[in-house]
Design a protein around this motif. Structure first.
Motif, mmCIF file in Angstrom:
data_model
loop_
_atom_site.group_PDB
_atom_site.id
_atom_site.type_symbol
_atom_site.label_atom_id
_atom_site.label_comp_id
_atom_site.label_asym_id
_atom_site.label_seq_id
_atom_site.Cartn_x
_atom_site.Cartn_y
_atom_site.Cartn_z
ATOM 1 N N LYS B 27 0.846 -1.205 0.000
ATOM 2 C CA LYS B 27 0.000 0.000 0.000
ATOM 3 C C LYS B 27 0.882 1.256 0.000
ATOM 4 O O LYS B 27 0.652 2.200 -0.760
ATOM 5 N N GLN B 28 1.912 1.218 0.848
ATOM 6 C CA GLN B 28 2.824 2.372 0.926
ATOM 7 C C GLN B 28 3.540 2.580 -0.407
ATOM 8 O O GLN B 28 3.660 3.702 -0.898
ATOM 9 N N ALA B 29 4.020 1.476 -0.976
ATOM 10 C CA ALA B 29 4.782 1.586 -2.223
ATOM 11 C C ALA B 29 3.884 2.074 -3.361
ATOM 12 O O ALA B 29 4.311 2.873 -4.197
ATOM 13 N N ARG B 30 2.645 1.580 -3.389
ATOM 14 C CA ARG B 30 1.736 2.010 -4.461
ATOM 15 C C ARG B 30 1.407 3.496 -4.313
ATOM 16 O O ARG B 30 1.261 4.205 -5.308
ATOM 17 N N ALA B 31 1.295 3.942 -3.060
ATOM 18 C CA ALA B 31 1.049 5.377 -2.842
ATOM 19 C C ALA B 31 2.231 6.176 -3.382
ATOM 20 O O ALA B 31 2.051 7.220 -4.024
ATOM 21 N N HIS B 32 3.437 5.663 -3.167
ATOM 22 C CA HIS B 32 4.620 6.357 -3.677
ATOM 23 C C HIS B 32 4.613 6.358 -5.214
ATOM 24 O O HIS B 32 4.886 7.386 -5.844
ATOM 25 N N LEU B 33 4.262 5.215 -5.794
ATOM 26 C CA LEU B 33 4.239 5.119 -7.261
ATOM 27 C C LEU B 33 3.211 6.071 -7.856
ATOM 28 O O LEU B 33 3.418 6.659 -8.913
ATOM 29 N N THR B 34 2.073 6.220 -7.164
ATOM 30 C CA THR B 34 1.038 7.129 -7.657
ATOM 31 C C THR B 34 1.566 8.557 -7.694
ATOM 32 O O THR B 34 1.285 9.317 -8.632
ATOM 33 N N ALA B 35 2.357 8.888 -6.683
ATOM 34 C CA ALA B 35 2.817 10.274 -6.576
ATOM 35 C C ALA B 35 4.082 10.546 -7.379
ATOM 36 O O ALA B 35 4.372 11.686 -7.710
ATOM 37 N N CYS B 36 4.843 9.503 -7.701
ATOM 38 C CA CYS B 36 6.199 9.714 -8.243
ATOM 39 C C CYS B 36 6.298 9.236 -9.699
ATOM 40 O O CYS B 36 6.249 8.044 -9.982
ATOM 41 N N TRP B 37 6.476 10.202 -10.593
ATOM 42 C CA TRP B 37 6.574 9.842 -12.014
ATOM 43 C C TRP B 37 7.854 9.073 -12.300
ATOM 44 O O TRP B 37 7.884 8.194 -13.164
ATOM 45 N N LEU B 38 8.923 9.423 -11.599
ATOM 46 C CA LEU B 38 10.197 8.775 -11.872
ATOM 47 C C LEU B 38 10.107 7.263 -11.582
ATOM 48 O O LEU B 38 10.495 6.432 -12.406
ATOM 49 N N CYS B 39 9.548 6.935 -10.412
ATOM 50 C CA CYS B 39 9.448 5.511 -10.049
ATOM 51 C C CYS B 39 8.441 4.801 -10.958
ATOM 52 O O CYS B 39 8.618 3.631 -11.289
ATOM 53 N N ARG B 40 7.391 5.545 -11.344
ATOM 54 C CA ARG B 40 6.393 4.896 -12.205
ATOM 55 C C ARG B 40 6.982 4.598 -13.585
ATOM 56 O O ARG B 40 6.715 3.571 -14.196
ATOM 57 N N SER B 41 7.790 5.536 -14.078
ATOM 58 C CA SER B 41 8.379 5.273 -15.399
ATOM 59 C C SER B 41 9.402 4.130 -15.301
ATOM 60 O O SER B 41 9.542 3.342 -16.228
ATOM 61 N N ARG B 42 10.056 4.023 -14.148
ATOM 62 C CA ARG B 42 11.005 2.897 -13.969
ATOM 63 C C ARG B 42 10.233 1.572 -13.923
ATOM 64 O O ARG B 42 10.686 0.570 -14.479
ATOM 65 N N LEU B 43 9.067 1.606 -13.282
ATOM 66 C CA LEU B 43 8.222 0.402 -13.250
ATOM 67 C C LEU B 43 7.849 -0.004 -14.680
ATOM 68 O O LEU B 43 7.921 -1.183 -15.042
ATOM 69 N N ALA B 44 7.484 1.010 -15.497
ATOM 70 C CA ALA B 44 7.096 0.709 -16.885
ATOM 71 C C ALA B 44 8.279 0.113 -17.653
ATOM 72 O O ALA B 44 8.117 -0.821 -18.443
ATOM 73 N N GLU B 45 9.486 0.657 -17.387
ATOM 74 C CA GLU B 45 10.680 0.121 -18.078
ATOM 75 C C GLU B 45 10.912 -1.342 -17.696
ATOM 76 O O GLU B 45 11.184 -2.186 -18.550
ATOM 77 N N LEU B 46 10.792 -1.611 -16.376
ATOM 78 C CA LEU B 46 11.011 -2.989 -15.924
ATOM 79 C C LEU B 46 9.950 -3.920 -16.499
ATOM 80 O O LEU B 46 10.250 -5.036 -16.925
ATOM 81 N N GLU B 47 8.709 -3.448 -16.522
ATOM 82 C CA GLU B 47 7.629 -4.273 -17.097
ATOM 83 C C GLU B 47 7.904 -4.545 -18.576
ATOM 84 O O GLU B 47 7.651 -5.640 -19.078
ATOM 85 N N GLY B 48 8.433 -3.532 -19.273
ATOM 86 C CA GLY B 48 8.760 -3.704 -20.692
ATOM 87 C C GLY B 48 9.848 -4.760 -20.877
ATOM 88 O O GLY B 48 9.763 -5.607 -21.778
ATOM 89 N N THR B 49 10.857 -4.722 -20.007
ATOM 90 C CA THR B 49 11.945 -5.712 -20.104
ATOM 91 C C THR B 49 11.405 -7.111 -19.803
ATOM 92 O O THR B 49 11.792 -8.084 -20.456
ATOM 93 N N ILE B 50 10.508 -7.185 -18.808
ATOM 94 C CA ILE B 50 9.909 -8.487 -18.480
ATOM 95 C C ILE B 50 9.141 -9.023 -19.691
ATOM 96 O O ILE B 50 9.276 -10.195 -20.061
ATOM 97 N N ALA B 51 8.343 -8.142 -20.302
ATOM 98 C CA ALA B 51 7.548 -8.579 -21.466
ATOM 99 C C ALA B 51 8.470 -9.074 -22.577
ATOM 100 O O ALA B 51 8.223 -10.111 -23.207
ATOM 101 N N ASP B 52 9.572 -8.345 -22.797
ATOM 102 C CA ASP B 52 10.519 -8.751 -23.846
ATOM 103 C C ASP B 52 11.165 -10.088 -23.493
ATOM 104 O O ASP B 52 11.348 -10.944 -24.353
ATOM 105 N N PHE B 53 11.520 -10.243 -22.203
ATOM 106 C CA PHE B 53 12.169 -11.500 -21.805
ATOM 107 C C PHE B 53 11.218 -12.683 -21.978
ATOM 108 O O PHE B 53 11.607 -13.736 -22.495
ATOM 109 N N VAL B 54 9.969 -12.488 -21.550
ATOM 110 C CA VAL B 54 8.997 -13.592 -21.662
ATOM 111 C C VAL B 54 8.791 -13.948 -23.131
ATOM 112 O O VAL B 54 8.757 -15.125 -23.517
ATOM 113 N N SER B 55 8.713 -12.910 -23.971
ATOM 114 C CA SER B 55 8.538 -13.146 -25.403
ATOM 115 C C SER B 55 9.738 -13.926 -25.964
ATOM 116 O O SER B 55 9.583 -14.912 -26.695
ATOM 117 N N LEU B 56 10.942 -13.500 -25.550
ATOM 118 C CA LEU B 56 12.163 -14.167 -26.008
ATOM 119 C C LEU B 56 12.195 -15.623 -25.522
ATOM 120 O O LEU B 56 12.499 -16.543 -26.289
#
Lengths: 193, 284
Positions: B27-56
């Motif tokens: 809950k605390q971390a999600r509140a931080h992600l909601t407020a913080c664009w930097l961490c949210r964009s990092r989450l998106a980058e990691l999710e993108g890498t995960i998607a690429d890895f799973v595809s590979l």
């Protein structure tokens, strides 16, 4: 994909005691093992092949895993988290096979005077043509990751939770978390050149 | 990417995305992600890498997998063979394989060696006069990581280093204490025997969360709550002096606080402090 409780429930549902004899009708444990084979054969085979084993070795390991599972269930041992159990056994058998293959390779190399093989992070032409530029670069990075990191990634991609990965590889939960974050960071950097 | 200490680390982001943290921490971390664009964009980058890895992972491996028919049929045959083999335990197999007089000799040797080993183990694991209760305390010197993996709250280094003393040594509410005892299966504990302790101390950003609490023996002969307090103090000093960063300190104490003690304070200090704890009268 998170573990499905329905799988564990279905495992718990079958009785411990089964008749063992010369009957040609499969026992309930045999049926349960076949059911688990249907569910996990492909994920397990993908995992052991991702460790660099041949398809032939992989298929043989899968057979051994499910025969071991049969013996495990017949002895009335724990049925909790059988998904984690089969991956752990497959991992251990794969390591054993890798060791045997390495010994055979070393013997061959010393006979023929072949230079020691080193992992190479450069994507080969087949990889580039087959998968597109970014995925080819990722594959090259993947090839040079520490083996434990690659195992963590592959097991997570097959849907195992951190706790199951830790048990399969015999490492701590923290080590799983660090390995996954580290390897994803390294793979994510492929765009940065 | 270089990121300031008050943002979530890649590891934290991944743990939250994978649903591997406690509800409170998530809950605390999600509140931080909601407020913080930097961490949210990092989450998106990691999710993108995960998607690429799973595809590979799937694209390179799936085409290699043959149909399961042959393999399934072979397994069925092997299972039928195994089912027709009587199930024998390891002892029965051993007795079938080894002649009777040798089996008896082997069993006697195993019993003798086991007894000898157990005696040596007890001599080395117990202090003179140690009771069974002290032995069980020793087992709880480190928490069960399934029950107590550690949990943090989003804080920055400025907050950590300017905390009031009462915040650093914050007492655990009574209800939560009882829940922790219950979780660890400890019935009717004596207050002087245990301290419900934070795995990651509040002074290091630890959260008041059941996943960050365990019943740490106060009177254990070796690694006890008082020894851990010294480590917490040391890590707090190192963090505030800039010698180590906060996530490193949190990770060190949550993963294995005894190893962290040896690393940051050394074995020698442990021995001297432990001796003082054990034999207070000898200081005089």
């Amino acid at each position: 994909m998170p573990p499905t409780d329905s799988m564990q429930d279905s495992i718990r549902a079958f009785p411990v005691s089964v008749s063992v004899g010369s009957s040609t009708k499969p026992s309930e444990i045999e049926c349960a093992v076949i059911q688990l084979f249907e569910e996990f054969r492909n994920p397990l085979l993908r995992y052991v092949i991702s460790l660099g084993l041949s398809l032939h070795d992989g298929e043989e390991i899968i057979q051994e895993v499910f025969l071991a599972l049969f013996r495990h269930l017949r002895q009335g041992k724990s049925r909790r988290n059988l998904r984690g159990w089969v991956f752990r056994v497959a991992h251990n058998l794969a390591l054993k096979q890798q060791m045997a293959n390495k010994k055979a390779l070393v013997a061959l190399d010393s006979d023929e005077g072949v230079a020691q093989r080193q992992p190479d992070a450069t994507p080969n032409p087949e990889e580039q043509a087959a998968s597109g530029e970014r995925l080819a670069r990722m594959q090259a990075v993947l090839r040079v990751l520490p083996e434990q990191d690659r195992c963590c990634l592959s097991l997570r991609a097959e849907g195992l939770r951190y706790r199951e990965i830790a048990a399969a590889l015999g490492i701590s939960l923290g080590a799983v978390s660090i390995a996954l974050a580290r390897s994803l960071t390294r793979m994510g950097r492929v765009d940065q050149g | 990417m270089v990121r300031e200490p008050f943002h979530l680390s890649d590891e934290d982001i991944l743990l939250v995305a994978d649903g591997e943290v406690s509800r409170g921490r998530a809950k605390q971390a999600r509140a931080h992600l909601t407020a913080c664009w930097l961490c949210r964009s990092r989450l998106a980058e990691l999710e993108g890498t995960i998607a690429d890895f799973v595809s590979l992972h799937r694209r390179t491996l799936d085409p290699q997998l043959p149909a399961a028919n042959g393999s399934r049929a072979l397994l069925k045959v092997r299972l039928a063979e195994a089912a027709n083999t009587p199930s024998t335990g390891p002892w029965m197999r051993f007795l079938e394989w080894v002649p009777a007089h040798r089996a008896v000799a082997c069993i006697c040797a195993v019993v003798f060696l086991t007894a000898l080993g157990a005696r040596l183990l007890l001599q080395h694991s117990q202090l003179p006069g140690a009771t069974p209760a002290e032995v069980s305390f020793a087992r709880l010197a480190v928490p069960d990581h399934h029950l107590t993996p550690g949990a943090t709250r989003p804080v920055d280094i400025g907050q950590v280093c300017s905390m009031a003393h009462e915040e650093v040594v914050r007492a655990v509410p009574s209800g939560l204490r009882q829940e922790v005892f219950k979780e660890y299966g400890i019935v009717d504990p004596r207050p002087e025997d245990y301290e419900i302790d934070y795995l990651i101390a509040p002074g290091l950003g630890g959260a008041e969360d059941i996943h960050n609490l365990w019943p740490e023996p106060s009177t254990a002969p070796k690694w006890n709550a008082h020894v851990k307090d010294a480590l917490e103090e040391r890590l707090h000093q190192l963090v505030c002096a800039g010698s180590i960063d906060l996530p490193t300190a949190q990770r060190a104490i949550a993963t294995d606080w005894i190893s962290a003690y040896k690393k940051y304070l050394g074995d020698d200090q442990y021995v001297s402090q432990n001796e003082l704890e054990l034999f207070p009268s000898e200081q005089l």
